[in-house]
Structures are given as structure tokens and as C-alpha cells.
Scaffold this active site. Structure first.
Site, PDB file in Angstrom:
ATOM      1  N   GLU A 140       0.840  -1.191   0.000  1.00 22.00           N
ATOM      2  CA  GLU A 140       0.000   0.000   0.000  1.00 22.00           C
ATOM      3  C   GLU A 140       0.879   1.246   0.000  1.00 22.00           C
ATOM      4  OE1 GLU A 140      -2.884   0.653  -0.659  1.00 22.00           O
ATOM      5  OE2 GLU A 140      -3.681   2.319   0.486  1.00 22.00           O
ATOM      6  N   GLU A 141       0.465   2.250  -0.751  1.00 17.57           N
ATOM      7  CA  GLU A 141       1.212   3.505  -0.882  1.00 17.57           C
ATOM      8  C   GLU A 141       2.635   3.229  -1.348  1.00 17.57           C
ATOM      9  OE1 GLU A 141      -0.385   6.203  -0.904  1.00 17.57           O
ATOM     10  OE2 GLU A 141      -2.196   5.713   0.234  1.00 17.57           O
ATOM     11  N   LEU A 142       2.730   2.661  -2.510  1.00 19.40           N
ATOM     12  CA  LEU A 142       4.008   2.236  -3.089  1.00 19.40           C
ATOM     13  C   LEU A 142       5.034   3.373  -3.129  1.00 19.40           C
ATOM     14  CD1 LEU A 142       5.254  -0.309  -4.300  1.00 19.40           C
ATOM     15  CD2 LEU A 142       4.418   0.430  -6.527  1.00 19.40           C
ATOM     16  N   ASP A 143       4.569   4.603  -3.291  1.00 19.09           N
ATOM     17  CA  ASP A 143       5.500   5.726  -3.374  1.00 19.09           C
ATOM     18  C   ASP A 143       6.222   6.002  -2.052  1.00 19.09           C
ATOM     19  OD1 ASP A 143       3.088   6.589  -2.208  1.00 19.09           O
ATOM     20  OD2 ASP A 143       3.363   8.649  -2.902  1.00 19.09           O
ATOM     21  N   GLU A 144       5.779   5.406  -0.961  1.00 22.51           N
ATOM     22  CA  GLU A 144       6.438   5.581   0.332  1.00 22.51           C
ATOM     23  C   GLU A 144       7.656   4.666   0.491  1.00 22.51           C
ATOM     24  OE1 GLU A 144       3.493   4.872   3.334  1.00 22.51           O
ATOM     25  OE2 GLU A 144       2.421   6.734   2.897  1.00 22.51           O
TER      26      GLU A 144
END
Length: 167
Positions: A140-144
Site C-alpha cells: 500500500e502507498e508504493l510511493d512511500e
């Protein structure tokens, strides 16, 4: 004799933008999906629903749900899985706990585990009740995440050489 079972229509649960991905996953054509979308895109609703559906379809596997920061899991991805279980009419078939943060499909013992990647080494020590690896991993929230290297490390630990995985 009539049945009390309510028919669940996936079109009432997942957004149209994800119909094609669902179809390809369901047919076994793809084993990885990176879904784009911002707030209100229904992306997390779709992924949570797909993960639960795939567990039902494959009773020999487990799922791992990750976020970069573990403290954010209960109010995000865990809540999303609870939502999907409810929308699919499966609340009585799952036992979900907050300590540890997990959902167990009681007819088979399959687990959905939730782990923050504050310390990715902890993924290596997870012991499953059966099977050797996770078939499904949700980032989840790969950009993190710190990049592909971090994701590959988690997949190596979670999938453990398994033949098929949906990420």
C-alpha cells in the site's frame, strides 16, 4: 425452497477502472498489478476486495499486506480488508484481531497478515500455519517505499521461492 443468500455483485464493490485487472487476475493472465489513482480512486477498495476473493479461490495460500510505517496499518489497510470482508458478506467466516493485526479465514485457516516495513527483516521470521510462503503481497502507498530494491527484498522473504505470487 428459497435461499437466504444475497447475491453479491462485484460491480457494486469495485470501480469500473479495475474491471479489466480483476478479469486478468481471475483468469491467471497476470501475476502483478500496479494500480494508479489518488484519493477517492477506489484503488484500495479494489485491492482489498481482490485479495479476499483470491484467498477464497486458492485455499492453500496466505496474504501479506504491507505499508512503510506499521503504525498506519490499523486505520488504513486493515480497515480496508474489514470493509471488503463485510461487503462480500463474509464477516462470519473471518476472525480478525488487532493484536496481532491479522484476519483468518476460519474454514481453511488462511491468514491475511499486516506488517509495517519499518523493519523489513521481520518479514523473514513469519511462520505460517501451513504452506511455506505468501501467494499475495499488497504494497500500500508504493510511493512511500525506498525503491525496487526494498520491494524485491520483501518479496524474496515473503514468497520464499514460491512459483506463483500476485503482487
Amino acid at each position: 425452497m428459497t435461499s437466504n443468500k444475497k447475491r453479491i455483485r462485484l460491480s457494486e464493490i469495485i470501480g469500473p477502472a479495475f474491471y479489466e485487472t480483476h478479469k486478468l487476475i481471475d483468469m491467471g493472465v497476470i501475476d502483478e498489478a500496479v494500480e494508479a489513482g489518488g484519493r477517492a480512486s477506489l484503488k484500495s477498495s479494489y485491492v482489498g476486495t481482490e485479495l479476499v476473493l483470491q484467498l477464497l479461490k486458492h485455499p492453500d495460500c496466505h496474504a501479506l499486506v504491507t505499508r512503510q510505517v506499521g503504525d498506519t496499518m490499523r486505520d488504513s489497510v486493515y480497515a480496508q480488508i474489514l470493509w471488503a470482508i463485510d461487503k462480500l458478506g463474509l464477516t462470519t467466516k473471518f476472525k480478525c484481531t488487532q493484536s496481532p493485526l491479522q484476519c483468518t479465514y476460519t474454514p481453511t485457516g488462511q491468514r491475511i497478515l499486516f506488517r509495517g516495513l519499518d523493519d523489513p527483516q521481520k518479514i523473514k521470521s513469519i511462520k505460517l500455519p501451513f504452506g511455506k510462503y505468501f501467494k499475495y503481497v499488497w504494497f500500500e502507498e508504493l510511493d512511500e517505499f525506498a525503491g525496487e530494491g526494498e520491494i524485491e527484498n520483501v518479496l524474496d522473504s515473503a514468497i520464499r521461492g514460491g512459483k506463483a505470487a500476485l503482487c
